[in-house]
Design an enzyme around this catalytic site. Sequence first.
Site, PDB file in Angstrom:
ATOM      1  N   ASP A  55      21.998 -16.442 -26.270  1.00  0.00           N
ATOM      2  CA  ASP A  55      23.174 -15.882 -25.593  1.00  0.00           C
ATOM      3  C   ASP A  55      23.840 -14.856 -26.501  1.00  0.00           C
ATOM      4  O   ASP A  55      23.836 -14.994 -27.718  1.00  0.00           O
ATOM      5  CB  ASP A  55      24.164 -16.983 -25.219  1.00  0.00           C
ATOM      6  CG  ASP A  55      25.189 -16.494 -24.208  1.00  0.00           C
ATOM      7  OD1 ASP A  55      24.988 -16.722 -23.009  1.00  0.00           O
ATOM      8  OD2 ASP A  55      26.178 -15.854 -24.622  1.00  0.00           O
ATOM      9  N   ASN A 126      22.768 -11.066 -15.199  1.00  0.00           N
ATOM     10  CA  ASN A 126      22.538  -9.719 -14.671  1.00  0.00           C
ATOM     11  C   ASN A 126      21.060  -9.525 -14.344  1.00  0.00           C
ATOM     12  O   ASN A 126      20.187 -10.163 -14.932  1.00  0.00           O
ATOM     13  CB  ASN A 126      23.020  -8.658 -15.663  1.00  0.00           C
ATOM     14  CG  ASN A 126      22.196  -8.638 -16.919  1.00  0.00           C
ATOM     15  OD1 ASN A 126      21.185  -7.936 -17.001  1.00  0.00           O
ATOM     16  ND2 ASN A 126      22.580  -9.426 -17.906  1.00  0.00           N
ATOM     17  N   PHE A 127      20.810  -8.624 -13.381  1.00  0.00           N
ATOM     18  CA  PHE A 127      19.454  -8.493 -12.872  1.00  0.00           C
ATOM     19  C   PHE A 127      18.514  -7.810 -13.860  1.00  0.00           C
ATOM     20  O   PHE A 127      17.318  -8.107 -13.895  1.00  0.00           O
ATOM     21  CB  PHE A 127      19.452  -7.768 -11.522  1.00  0.00           C
ATOM     22  CG  PHE A 127      18.459  -8.383 -10.587  1.00  0.00           C
ATOM     23  CD1 PHE A 127      18.713  -9.610  -9.993  1.00  0.00           C
ATOM     24  CD2 PHE A 127      17.240  -7.786 -10.348  1.00  0.00           C
ATOM     25  CE1 PHE A 127      17.788 -10.219  -9.178  1.00  0.00           C
ATOM     26  CE2 PHE A 127      16.297  -8.387  -9.529  1.00  0.00           C
ATOM     27  CZ  PHE A 127      16.569  -9.599  -8.938  1.00  0.00           C
ATOM     28  N   THR A 129      18.363  -8.138 -17.117  1.00  0.00           N
ATOM     29  CA  THR A 129      17.819  -9.148 -18.042  1.00  0.00           C
ATOM     30  C   THR A 129      16.749  -9.980 -17.347  1.00  0.00           C
ATOM     31  O   THR A 129      15.708 -10.297 -17.933  1.00  0.00           O
ATOM     32  CB  THR A 129      18.952 -10.059 -18.564  1.00  0.00           C
ATOM     33  OG1 THR A 129      19.912  -9.248 -19.226  1.00  0.00           O
ATOM     34  CG2 THR A 129      18.423 -11.114 -19.524  1.00  0.00           C
ATOM     35  N   CYS A 181      30.283 -12.434 -10.085  1.00  0.00           N
ATOM     36  CA  CYS A 181      31.438 -13.315 -10.226  1.00  0.00           C
ATOM     37  C   CYS A 181      32.718 -12.484 -10.349  1.00  0.00           C
ATOM     38  O   CYS A 181      33.818 -12.983 -10.171  1.00  0.00           O
ATOM     39  CB  CYS A 181      31.259 -14.253 -11.417  1.00  0.00           C
ATOM     40  SG  CYS A 181      30.938 -13.426 -12.963  1.00  0.00           S
ATOM     41  N   CYS A 238       2.100  -4.749  -7.866  1.00  0.00           N
ATOM     42  CA  CYS A 238       3.314  -5.090  -8.639  1.00  0.00           C
ATOM     43  C   CYS A 238       3.150  -4.633 -10.102  1.00  0.00           C
ATOM     44  O   CYS A 238       2.111  -4.893 -10.715  1.00  0.00           O
ATOM     45  CB  CYS A 238       3.536  -6.596  -8.593  1.00  0.00           C
ATOM     46  SG  CYS A 238       4.855  -7.168  -9.677  1.00  0.00           S
TER      47      CYS A 238
END
Length: 337
Positions: A55, A126-127, A129, A181, A238
């Site tokens: 983190d 978050n997207f 990451t 959030c 992909c």
Amino acid sequence: MNGRYSRQELFPPIGKAGQEKIQNSKVAIIGAGALGSASAEMLARAGVGHITIVDRDYVEWSNLQRQQLYTERDAEEQIPKAEAAKNRLKQINSGITIASKVMDIHGMNIEAVIKGHTVIVDASDNFETRLIVNDAAVKQGIPYIYGACVGSYGLTYPVIPGQTPCLQCLIDHLPAQGMTCDTAGVISPAVQTTAAYQVTSTLKVITGNSLEAVIQSFDMWNGQHTSIHARRLLNKNCPACGKDPSFPYLNYENLTKTAVLCGRDTVQIRPASHRDLSLEEVSLHLKEAAEKIKVTPYLVSFIYENHRIVLFKDGRALIHGTNDVSTAKGIYNRIVG
Ligand SMILES: [Zn+2]
């Protein structure tokens, strides 16, 4: 220690053999906010032998409503979440290994962080990451359990390399993107349920039970639940799990040096090269220009030009009171150069 895991061993899909696998497993949790706290506690109690917690942030008062590992003291002392989580988890289970990493995940460092782990639990906010972790997990063949929640709503999905479509394949089919959030808030039951699904998937992977390519979504407030089969969403081209993968999120060119943090009115600045700052020295330099300077072993915090700023040893900074990246960069350059 006798019988510590007896109730889990009595559960037939796990059994004594499954418990042994759990104790020999290594789980990486990316993010130690609400989802990361909930998953980490369950996995520590389940006896996962090694847990790595990553983190970039520190504990604040607004976290205490839902981030179950943290105390008022952690918030008062601005303890980095990965450290505070480790301290709490060691009290819960002293028989396992906890590794804490106070760092910002990006495309250049993720592969080293996840290497050797059995499963990765997504608890990021978050997207970008998530896509970085997805690329690295697929590349290394490590199962990755996606999870996200906002408001009273939550969503989970297991990415099992070679078996289920990856997150990149699903990207256009996932609801609630763009909600944070910041705009919608979040209640802890949504966090707990999302984490419960993620931990269930994690235990299934570790114990060798099969997992379906199903997106689980639910709304706790309205009592709604939906399961969407995702197998048909597999994209042969992909960039992560297709025939000729390029893993775009692991390229240096895609490395973001700044990030606006979810719900915080804060910009994070990450220097291009790693630094090793002497926080004592920095605080001496700041003496004239800044106010309320406070140094801890991990960071120095202070008020500068009406912004609260937190600077970490590795040169990373959080500039509070702005969502504007260039303003934040300007301030950063004025402080650290
Ligand atoms: Zn894919």
